[in-house]
Design an enzyme around this catalytic site. Structure first.
Site, mmCIF file in Angstrom:
data_model
loop_
_atom_site.group_PDB
_atom_site.id
_atom_site.type_symbol
_atom_site.label_atom_id
_atom_site.label_comp_id
_atom_site.label_asym_id
_atom_site.label_seq_id
_atom_site.Cartn_x
_atom_site.Cartn_y
_atom_site.Cartn_z
ATOM 1 C CE LYS A 179 -5.065 -4.639 4.930
ATOM 2 N NZ LYS A 179 -4.120 -5.732 5.339
ATOM 3 C CD GLU A 254 3.164 1.413 -7.753
ATOM 4 O OE1 GLU A 254 3.804 0.964 -6.796
ATOM 5 O OE2 GLU A 254 3.234 2.585 -8.148
ATOM 6 C CB CYS A 287 6.978 -6.399 -7.532
ATOM 7 S SG CYS A 287 7.722 -4.770 -7.312
ATOM 8 C CD GLU A 389 4.528 -11.762 -8.497
ATOM 9 O OE1 GLU A 389 3.371 -11.773 -8.050
ATOM 10 O OE2 GLU A 389 5.245 -10.746 -8.520
HETATM 11 P P1 NAD Z 1 -1.848 -9.479 -1.721
HETATM 12 O O1 NAD Z 1 -2.560 -9.042 -2.939
HETATM 13 O O2 NAD Z 1 -2.206 -10.803 -1.147
HETATM 14 O O3 NAD Z 1 -2.075 -8.437 -0.522
HETATM 15 C C1 NAD Z 1 -1.683 -7.093 -0.605
HETATM 16 C C2 NAD Z 1 -2.513 -6.277 0.373
HETATM 17 O O4 NAD Z 1 -3.877 -6.345 -0.012
HETATM 18 C C3 NAD Z 1 -2.456 -6.770 1.815
HETATM 19 O O5 NAD Z 1 -2.413 -5.665 2.694
HETATM 20 C C4 NAD Z 1 -3.774 -7.506 1.962
HETATM 21 O O6 NAD Z 1 -4.254 -7.536 3.296
HETATM 22 C C5 NAD Z 1 -4.682 -6.653 1.108
HETATM 23 N N1 NAD Z 1 -5.895 -7.339 0.622
HETATM 24 C C6 NAD Z 1 -6.090 -8.658 0.404
HETATM 25 N N2 NAD Z 1 -7.348 -8.881 -0.036
HETATM 26 C C7 NAD Z 1 -7.966 -7.691 -0.096
HETATM 27 C C8 NAD Z 1 -9.278 -7.262 -0.485
HETATM 28 N N3 NAD Z 1 -10.195 -8.123 -0.903
HETATM 29 N N4 NAD Z 1 -9.545 -5.938 -0.453
HETATM 30 C C9 NAD Z 1 -8.630 -5.045 -0.058
HETATM 31 N N5 NAD Z 1 -7.375 -5.392 0.353
HETATM 32 C C10 NAD Z 1 -7.050 -6.699 0.324
HETATM 33 O O7 NAD Z 1 -0.306 -9.395 -2.048
HETATM 34 P P2 NAD Z 1 0.916 -9.813 -1.116
HETATM 35 O O8 NAD Z 1 1.065 -11.293 -1.113
HETATM 36 O O9 NAD Z 1 0.804 -9.106 0.185
HETATM 37 O O10 NAD Z 1 2.144 -9.149 -1.914
HETATM 38 C C11 NAD Z 1 2.808 -9.769 -2.943
HETATM 39 C C12 NAD Z 1 2.376 -9.202 -4.274
HETATM 40 O O11 NAD Z 1 2.619 -7.798 -4.322
HETATM 41 C C13 NAD Z 1 3.167 -9.780 -5.419
HETATM 42 O O12 NAD Z 1 2.292 -10.059 -6.481
HETATM 43 C C14 NAD Z 1 4.128 -8.653 -5.791
HETATM 44 O O13 NAD Z 1 4.600 -8.705 -7.104
HETATM 45 C C15 NAD Z 1 3.282 -7.460 -5.543
HETATM 46 N N6 NAD Z 1 4.094 -6.254 -5.402
HETATM 47 C C16 NAD Z 1 4.071 -5.318 -6.404
HETATM 48 C C17 NAD Z 1 4.871 -4.179 -6.322
HETATM 49 C C18 NAD Z 1 4.880 -3.148 -7.422
HETATM 50 O O14 NAD Z 1 5.378 -2.051 -7.188
HETATM 51 N N7 NAD Z 1 4.380 -3.432 -8.609
HETATM 52 C C19 NAD Z 1 5.683 -3.997 -5.211
HETATM 53 C C20 NAD Z 1 5.692 -4.964 -4.226
HETATM 54 C C21 NAD Z 1 4.882 -6.091 -4.324
#
Ligand code: NAD
Length: 489
Positions: A179, A254, A287, A389
């Protein structure tokens, strides 16, 4: 319309399910952060598309899992060849879609996508645990494929973060439903084409596009999903964790970070300043970014002056230009979120010593979502700006006295993704790296990531570790078979 032309590349906007394109009912708008233009209407999946994709992945699983690992590896190497052949297309589309730098995509991110596939394909072939004996019985350990794997990813490096999970999942013999992020979904679609052209059997890899609540939620709640990989924010991980718990599905999370950059008085200041300025890369949408700069008293003033001088020279502009250092934030909603953090920090009493506002000139000229590199001073550990963050080009600068105080400040966070230490004293480096709570510690460097190294977060930065054999411990059902010494005909 089932395809769009983005940056000169034809991209199919439909889902990829069971080896064919599926339109589904609705669509959502995909907006480019470079200029605020709608670049695609993308198929918007829900429970029906998720059910179809999981069913296709489940049906494809026995044959793919039963294929000799070396044959699976050969297919994955062909997929990697396809990624390399279409590297420029992937780089162009990703830049238009999420606003990250074209030159980073060409030189770092997309080559890494291919490497994610090659490395894990080869690593699985080398996996072995020596047999061992228990009272004459032979213990034999194997990594068995687990089944359908759901992979949910964010927008900041969409294809690289997805393939870091897709590579080991497919190499292990699992099948995948991905997804992609709704703010940057397009390279996942190109990747589906590449897997098809490389001969990946239908159903082994599927893509359901859509919003998190509509497509992500039913996917992670699906009873036929055997592993859930999620990269994203902490609040979303809580919802996914609840859904996973109901089916007892193992998760690999992650998540976010609020990582420290600890600069000691014995540090090479040129290096410290270089590393600090690097934290603005990708407009801070990283991140791992070391966004809390903690600097020892005796060098604080000199570091501050040199850092601000360099930070003021960061060139913000069109991400496709070679000379640009940082581009826009990913979109309007995120831009407003970052601006909200900055405004609340100012209201809480934090002092802006750089930036502190959108790049109005650039936004007016382009229609994009640019935010100026921003630095706060006069902050403490109780403020939102040092605790939450931001995921934007926003850093805080604080001073500390003794080494112990520096370590305590570094650890004063719910997160624990990474820490960067700058020091010229080897013993201090060893001591401090053992004391900071983080999944990854970099000493006098940043962002050096080997695919064979364990990667993941401590605290609220995640659950589990991936990389090398750790990945296969997650994607597989690790099995121990015990053979009695007697009973053979
Ligand atoms: P997000 O949590 O809003 O969304 C991430 C994904 O989850 C998207 O594809 C979204 O559509 C999906 N999603 C949202 N609600 C959901 C639900 N209820 N059930 C299943 N899927 C759902 O995060 P974002 O804004 O897209 O990304 C930024 C975040 O990602 C930051 O917190 C960043 O630190 C983190 N991040 C972590 C790493 C790592 O390796 N630790 C790497 C990159 C980004």
């Amino acid at each position: 319309m089932t395809t769009v032309n983005v940056a000169g590349v034809e991209v199919d906007t439909r889902h990829w399910i069971g080896g064919r394109r599926v339109a589904g009912s609705g669509t959502f708008e995909d907006v480019s952060p470079l200029d605020g233009q709608v670049i695609a209407q993308v198929s918007r999946g829900g429970p029906a598309e998720v059910d179809a994709a999981v069913a296709a992945a489940k049906a494809a699983f026995p044959a793919w899992a039963g294929m000799p690992a070396a044959e699976r590896a050969a297919v994955l190497h062909r997929v990697a060849d396809g990624v390399e052949a279409r590297l420029e297309d992937l780089a162009q589309v990703e830049t238009r879609d999420n606003g990250s730098l074209l030159r980073s995509h060409r030189r770092g991110v997309m080559p890494r996508v291919a490497m994610n596939l090659r490395f894990f394909a080869d690593h699985l072939l080398a996996l072995e645990h020596p047999d061992f004996e228990t009272r004459g019985h032979r213990n034999h350990v194997t990594w068995d494929p687990a089944g359908v794997t759901a992979i949910v990813t964010p927008w900041n490096a969409p294809l690289m973060l997805a393939t870091w999970r897709i590579g080991p999942a497919l190499a292990a013999g699992n099948t995948v439903v991905a997804k992609p992020p709704e703010w940057a979904p397009l390279t996942a679609s190109l990747f589906a084409d590449i897997t098809h052209e490389a001969g990946l059997p239908p159903g082994v890899f599927n893509v359901v596009q859509g919003l998190g609540t509509e497509a992500g939620a039913p996917l992670v709640a699906h009873r036929d999903v055997r592993r859930i990989c999620f990269t994203g924010s902490v609040p979303t991980s809580v919802r996914i964790g609840e859904a996973a718990a109901r089916n007892v599905t193992p998760v690999s999370f992650e998540l976010g970070g609020k990582s420290p950059l600890l600069v000691f008085e014995d540090a090479d200041l040129d290096l410290a300043v270089d590393l600090a300025v690097e934290q603005f890369d990708n407009s801070g949408q990283v991140c791992l970014a070391a966004v809390r700069m903690l600097v020892q008293d005796s060098i604080y003033d000199e570091f501050r002056a040199r850092f601000l001088d360099r930070a003021a020279q960061v060139r913000q502009g069109d991400s496709r230009e070679e000379s640009t250092d940082i581009g826009p934030l990913v979109g309007r909603a995120h831009f407003e979120r970052v601006d909200g953090f900055v405004k609340r920090a100012i209201a809480e009493g934090a002092r802006v010593i750089l930036g502190g506002e959108p790049n109005h000139d650039l936004n007016t000229a382009t229609g994009g979502f640019y935010y100026r590199p921003t630095v706060f001073e006069g902050v403490d550990h109780t403020m939102e700006i040092t605790c939450q963050e931001v995921f934007g080009p926003v850093l805080t600068l604080q001073r500390f006295g003794t080494e112990a105080e520096g370590v305590a400040m570094a650890n004063d966070t719910d997160y624990g993704l990474a820490a960067t230490i700058v020091t010229g004293d080897r013993e201090r480096a060893e001591r401090v790296s053992s004391q900071v709570r983080a999944g990854t510690v970099w000493v006098n460097c940043f962002f050096v990531r080997d695919l064979s190294a364990p990667f993941g977060g401590s605290g609220r930065s995640g659950i589990g570790r991936e990389g090398g054999t750790w990945s296969f411990d997650f994607y597989c059902d690790v099995k121990n078979s015990v053979f009695a010494p007697k009973g053979w005909n």
